[in-house]
Design an enzyme around this catalytic site. Structure first.
Site, mmCIF file in Angstrom:
data_model
loop_
_atom_site.group_PDB
_atom_site.id
_atom_site.type_symbol
_atom_site.label_atom_id
_atom_site.label_comp_id
_atom_site.label_asym_id
_atom_site.label_seq_id
_atom_site.Cartn_x
_atom_site.Cartn_y
_atom_site.Cartn_z
ATOM 1 N N ILE A 142 -65.487 5.696 -16.390
ATOM 2 C CA ILE A 142 -66.295 4.487 -16.506
ATOM 3 C C ILE A 142 -66.706 4.257 -17.955
ATOM 4 O O ILE A 142 -67.351 5.112 -18.570
ATOM 5 C CB ILE A 142 -67.531 4.585 -15.599
ATOM 6 C CG1 ILE A 142 -67.091 4.586 -14.122
ATOM 7 C CG2 ILE A 142 -68.503 3.448 -15.874
ATOM 8 C CD1 ILE A 142 -68.224 4.766 -13.141
ATOM 9 N N CYS A 143 -66.316 3.098 -18.505
ATOM 10 C CA CYS A 143 -66.660 2.691 -19.870
ATOM 11 C C CYS A 143 -66.224 3.779 -20.863
ATOM 12 O O CYS A 143 -65.055 4.116 -20.925
ATOM 13 C CB CYS A 143 -68.156 2.367 -19.969
ATOM 14 S SG CYS A 143 -68.623 1.564 -21.525
ATOM 15 N N GLN A 144 -67.146 4.336 -21.633
ATOM 16 C CA GLN A 144 -66.787 5.416 -22.552
ATOM 17 C C GLN A 144 -66.161 6.582 -21.793
ATOM 18 O O GLN A 144 -65.259 7.252 -22.301
ATOM 19 C CB GLN A 144 -68.026 5.879 -23.310
ATOM 20 C CG GLN A 144 -67.749 6.956 -24.342
ATOM 21 C CD GLN A 144 -69.032 7.572 -24.879
ATOM 22 O OE1 GLN A 144 -70.016 7.728 -24.145
ATOM 23 N NE2 GLN A 144 -69.043 7.905 -26.155
#
Length: 355
Positions: free
Chosen positions: A148-150
């Protein structure tokens, strides 16, 4: 004649409604119970330093768990309970409902003892040991990853460096091209002297990152939403929902200095997935080393990770099975909106179950 048609009776009624909402809102705020987040039952199964690996309990009535466990790798910059914010808005619950055996890495709150941690420590250290724990516990050679994301960038790096341990890879709102023209965060970061920041502060304060993110959309994120809050104040449930989001937004861990330095330089400033040069444990990260099936999910109204930043993944791996899912929402809505509960998590579960 006055250029604006003002009717005293309507103005009076509006003021009365406004006063009533404020009064009811004060009562709701004063009587609000502790704001609960992370609602799904879970068990800590492994821990190391600040890290805790959780396994989520399979709810009653859920289908039999899939044999290959799913490991969620969240970002370092926020807390992972965004994926399980409340009963009716939970990515975790949605995944469990599709039969996934869900694990999640909680990175905790780094302190000065963690200042020297590097990306290599996170990718080839913490994540790799969590994966090995799952492989041994479930008697499998490979696990499924959801980044998720980073955490999606971390999962890409891990999958490139350890392709023999990853069966399927799902990335959600994950930056791949860090220099798309509409990436406001990237534009802001280009001229930051990250060496000076880390050498001066050690770890990067979470509060500093909070205000950086808020400054990207200052009117809507720091002003308008509080004006709009008046319309919610007379509804206790909506007040609690608002406070849950506020709690998450401002619950930001400090960032381990050396990891932050390397991530900003290698990705935001040097666009490492596209240009190369990211070296972990003496090995260069090459997305062409990813051979497993990939599901790449992005949000069309995402102001932190623009859609094109995620779309750039197409063609960069060697996977013969690459799928994209575009969600009509924002960076947070992809987890907490009602539409996401109906569309995104079922799609992830179906995609994994077919592989």
């Amino acid at each position: 004649m006055f250029p604006i048609d003002i009717r005293p009776d309507k103005l009076t009624q509006e003021m009365l409604d406004y006063s009533r909402k404020l009064g009811q809102g004060m009562e709701n705020l004063l009587n609000a119970e502790a704001i609960d987040t992370g609602v799904s039952p879970k068990q800590a199964v492994y821990s190391e330093d600040k890290l805790v690996l959780y396994r989520y309990d399979r709810p009653e009535g859920a289908p039999e768990a899939q044999p290959v466990p799913l490991l969620i790798v969240y970002a370092l910059v926020n807390r992972p309970y965004m994926t399980d914010i409340q009963e009716d808005r939970s990515t975790i619950k949605g995944l469990l409902a599709t039969g996934q055996d869900v694990y999640l890495i909680d990175w905790g709150y780094p302190d000065q003892a963690d200042r020297a941690l590097t990306l290599d420590d996170y990718i080839n250290g913490y994540i790799d040991r969590c994966v090995d724990y799952l492989r041994e516990a479930h008697g499998v050679d490979k696990v499924n990853l959801l980044g998720i994301c980073q955490g999606g960038a971390f999962s890409l790096m891990y999958s490139a460096l350890h392709p023999d341990k990853v069966r399927n890879l799902v990335t959600m709102v994950t930056p791949v091209d860090f220099k798309t023209p509409d990436n406001l965060l990237s534009a802001w970061v280009q001229n930051v002297d990250i060496d000076l920041a880390v050498d001066t502060m050690g770890n990067i304060p979470g509060e500093l990152l909070n205000w950086t993110f808020l400054s990207l959309k200052p009117f809507s994120l720091t002003g308008q939403k509080y004006v709009n809050m008046v319309d919610l104040l007379d509804d206790p449930d909506k007040v609690k929902n608002f406070l849950r989001m506020e709690k998450w937004i401002f619950d930001s861990p400090d960032q381990a200095g050396e990891t932050f330095r390397q991530f900003i330089k290698d990705f935001y400033q040097n666009n490492g997935f596209l240009n190369g040069g990211v070296v972990l444990g003496g090995q260069e990260v090459d997305l062409k080393d990813i051979t497993c099936p990939v599901l790449n999910i992005f949000a069309l109204q995402d102001h932190l990770v623009p859609p094109d930043a995620s779309r750039a993944l197409k063609g960069l791996t060697s996977s013969p099975d690459y799928t994209e899912l575009a969600f009509p929402g924002g960076h947070i809505g992809i987890y907490v909106s009602g539409k996401a509960q109906k569309e995104v998590t079922p799609a992830i579960g179906k995609w994994l179950n077919e592989r």
